[in-house]
Design an enzyme around this catalytic site. Sequence first.
Site, short mmCIF file in Angstrom:
data_model
loop_
_atom_site.label_atom_id
_atom_site.label_comp_id
_atom_site.label_asym_id
_atom_site.label_seq_id
_atom_site.Cartn_x
_atom_site.Cartn_y
_atom_site.Cartn_z
N CYS A 207 2.76 -33.46 3.32
CA CYS A 207 1.84 -33.41 4.46
C CYS A 207 2.52 -32.57 5.53
CB CYS A 207 1.60 -34.84 4.94
SG CYS A 207 0.61 -34.94 6.42
N HIS A 208 2.03 -31.36 5.72
CA HIS A 208 2.70 -30.49 6.69
C HIS A 208 1.76 -29.80 7.66
CE1 HIS A 208 1.66 -27.63 3.43
NE2 HIS A 208 1.51 -26.78 4.41
N ARG A 209 0.44 -29.91 7.45
CA ARG A 209 -0.46 -29.14 8.31
C ARG A 209 -0.48 -29.69 9.72
NH1 ARG A 209 -2.34 -25.23 5.61
NH2 ARG A 209 -2.30 -25.48 3.36
N ASN A 241 8.28 -30.77 10.58
CA ASN A 241 7.89 -32.14 10.92
C ASN A 241 9.01 -33.16 10.81
OD1 ASN A 241 5.18 -31.17 11.01
ND2 ASN A 241 5.18 -31.21 8.78
N ASP A 281 -1.84 -32.43 1.83
CA ASP A 281 -2.74 -31.50 2.51
C ASP A 281 -2.39 -30.06 2.08
OD1 ASP A 281 -0.34 -31.10 3.86
OD2 ASP A 281 -1.09 -31.74 5.82
#
Length: 370
Positions: A207-209, A241, A281
């Site tokens: 999950c990086h967006r 993140n 994502d």
Amino acid sequence: MKIVTVVGARPQFIKAAVVSRELRKEFEEILVHTGQHYDHNMSEVFFEELDIPKPDYNLGISGGTHGKMTGEMLIEIEKVLLKESPDAVLLYGDTNSTLAGAIAAVKLHIPVIHVEAGNRLGSKSNPEEVNRILTDHASSLHLCCTDSAKEYLSREGIVDTAYVVGDPMYDAFQFYSNKVEHDVAETLISLYNEKLELPEKFYYMTCHREENAGKDETLIEILSAMDSLDEKTIYPVHPRNTQRVKRIIEEKGYRNIIACKPVGYLMSVYLVNHAQKIVTDSGGLQREAFFAKKQCVTVFDYVVWPETMIDNRNQLSKPCKKEILNKLSNPQIVSESHAFGDGYSCKKIVAHIKEILKNEEKKYEREIAK
Ligand code: UD1
Ligand code: UDP
């Protein structure tokens, strides 16, 4: 004939690994790394593990606003193109490195070949969508992974130069899954076990967006969902993140999430193939879940890969704990699909490049003869 290939981000290294191997049988390839991804585990590890040839140029450009990053890349790529004078420029996907390569090449009248052409999600608020549209409209050859991508291009008037070749990510996933299971599984497990405390059963999440991981509110919803599951979640965290993820996990006391540094591609393939289910994502990971026949929940507002959505095999969710858990609990039917090709898209890509360059050469000879 000479091709300049421009890469810069993690998913592009993976595609280049399999395409370059095929391309170099026919062409001289000059590899340009823009520097967009630069940490060892976001860049070098892919070159090492996947035997990608060392880049001929590393432009060392990363970070900053989209405009600054793309602009700086454009200036430096133009210099390389003027020096190398290639017959074509090869680009992958939808990153800022892709767009910079497209603008630099088209302005110098060098044919642009776009691999992963035609994907559309329908909103220009997504930076990758802007990169895709502009790159497609600067390209001379559009190599699409799926039928739907070709269809999107036709709606924008791009017809004669578009071909469905399958997905090089599928070629890579098949090739390396085989390698991982047969040659390297034990080494990988012992290597990563120390770092990851790899449980026998787990969920795999990336999950990086910005929309999901860029603020506490959404990230807490996602992490809280994963923390409440029956097995642990392995979450390799994008460097942008790291601090936020670490802080939230500590503050909230989540015990069921193993957050770690980004893993190499081989480990990622292992995690996909052995996970119970996948939450992501990432455009790449949702396809890999599909290739491995694993149920996937994609935390995103838009469908980018419609072919993966059949029979609930991939479901969209808002960054909302209840919805993620709900979607994860839906039953999954694993239907057969060849939507991403037959594992030989790289050969098709190279065949199309040969064809277009032969035509370009003939055009040039005709002009000289006049
Ligand atoms: C880019 C792509 C996106 C892709 C993603 C992950 C664009 C517009 N987006 O987004 O499509 O899904 O790559 O593959 O190009 N950083 C590091 N170390 C690194 C790389 C990045 O610390 O090795 C940090 C930097 O602070 C940087 C930030 O992460 O400013 C964002 O990186 P960037 O390449 O701009 O965007 P991604 O989110 O990685
Ligand atoms: N991946 C990886 N290590 C990780 C996380 C992902 O090698 O720690 C791989 C993953 O298997 C997939 C690709 O990176 O092949 C996806 O890239 P990313 O999510 O960065 O970009 P996107 O696909 O969203 O453009």
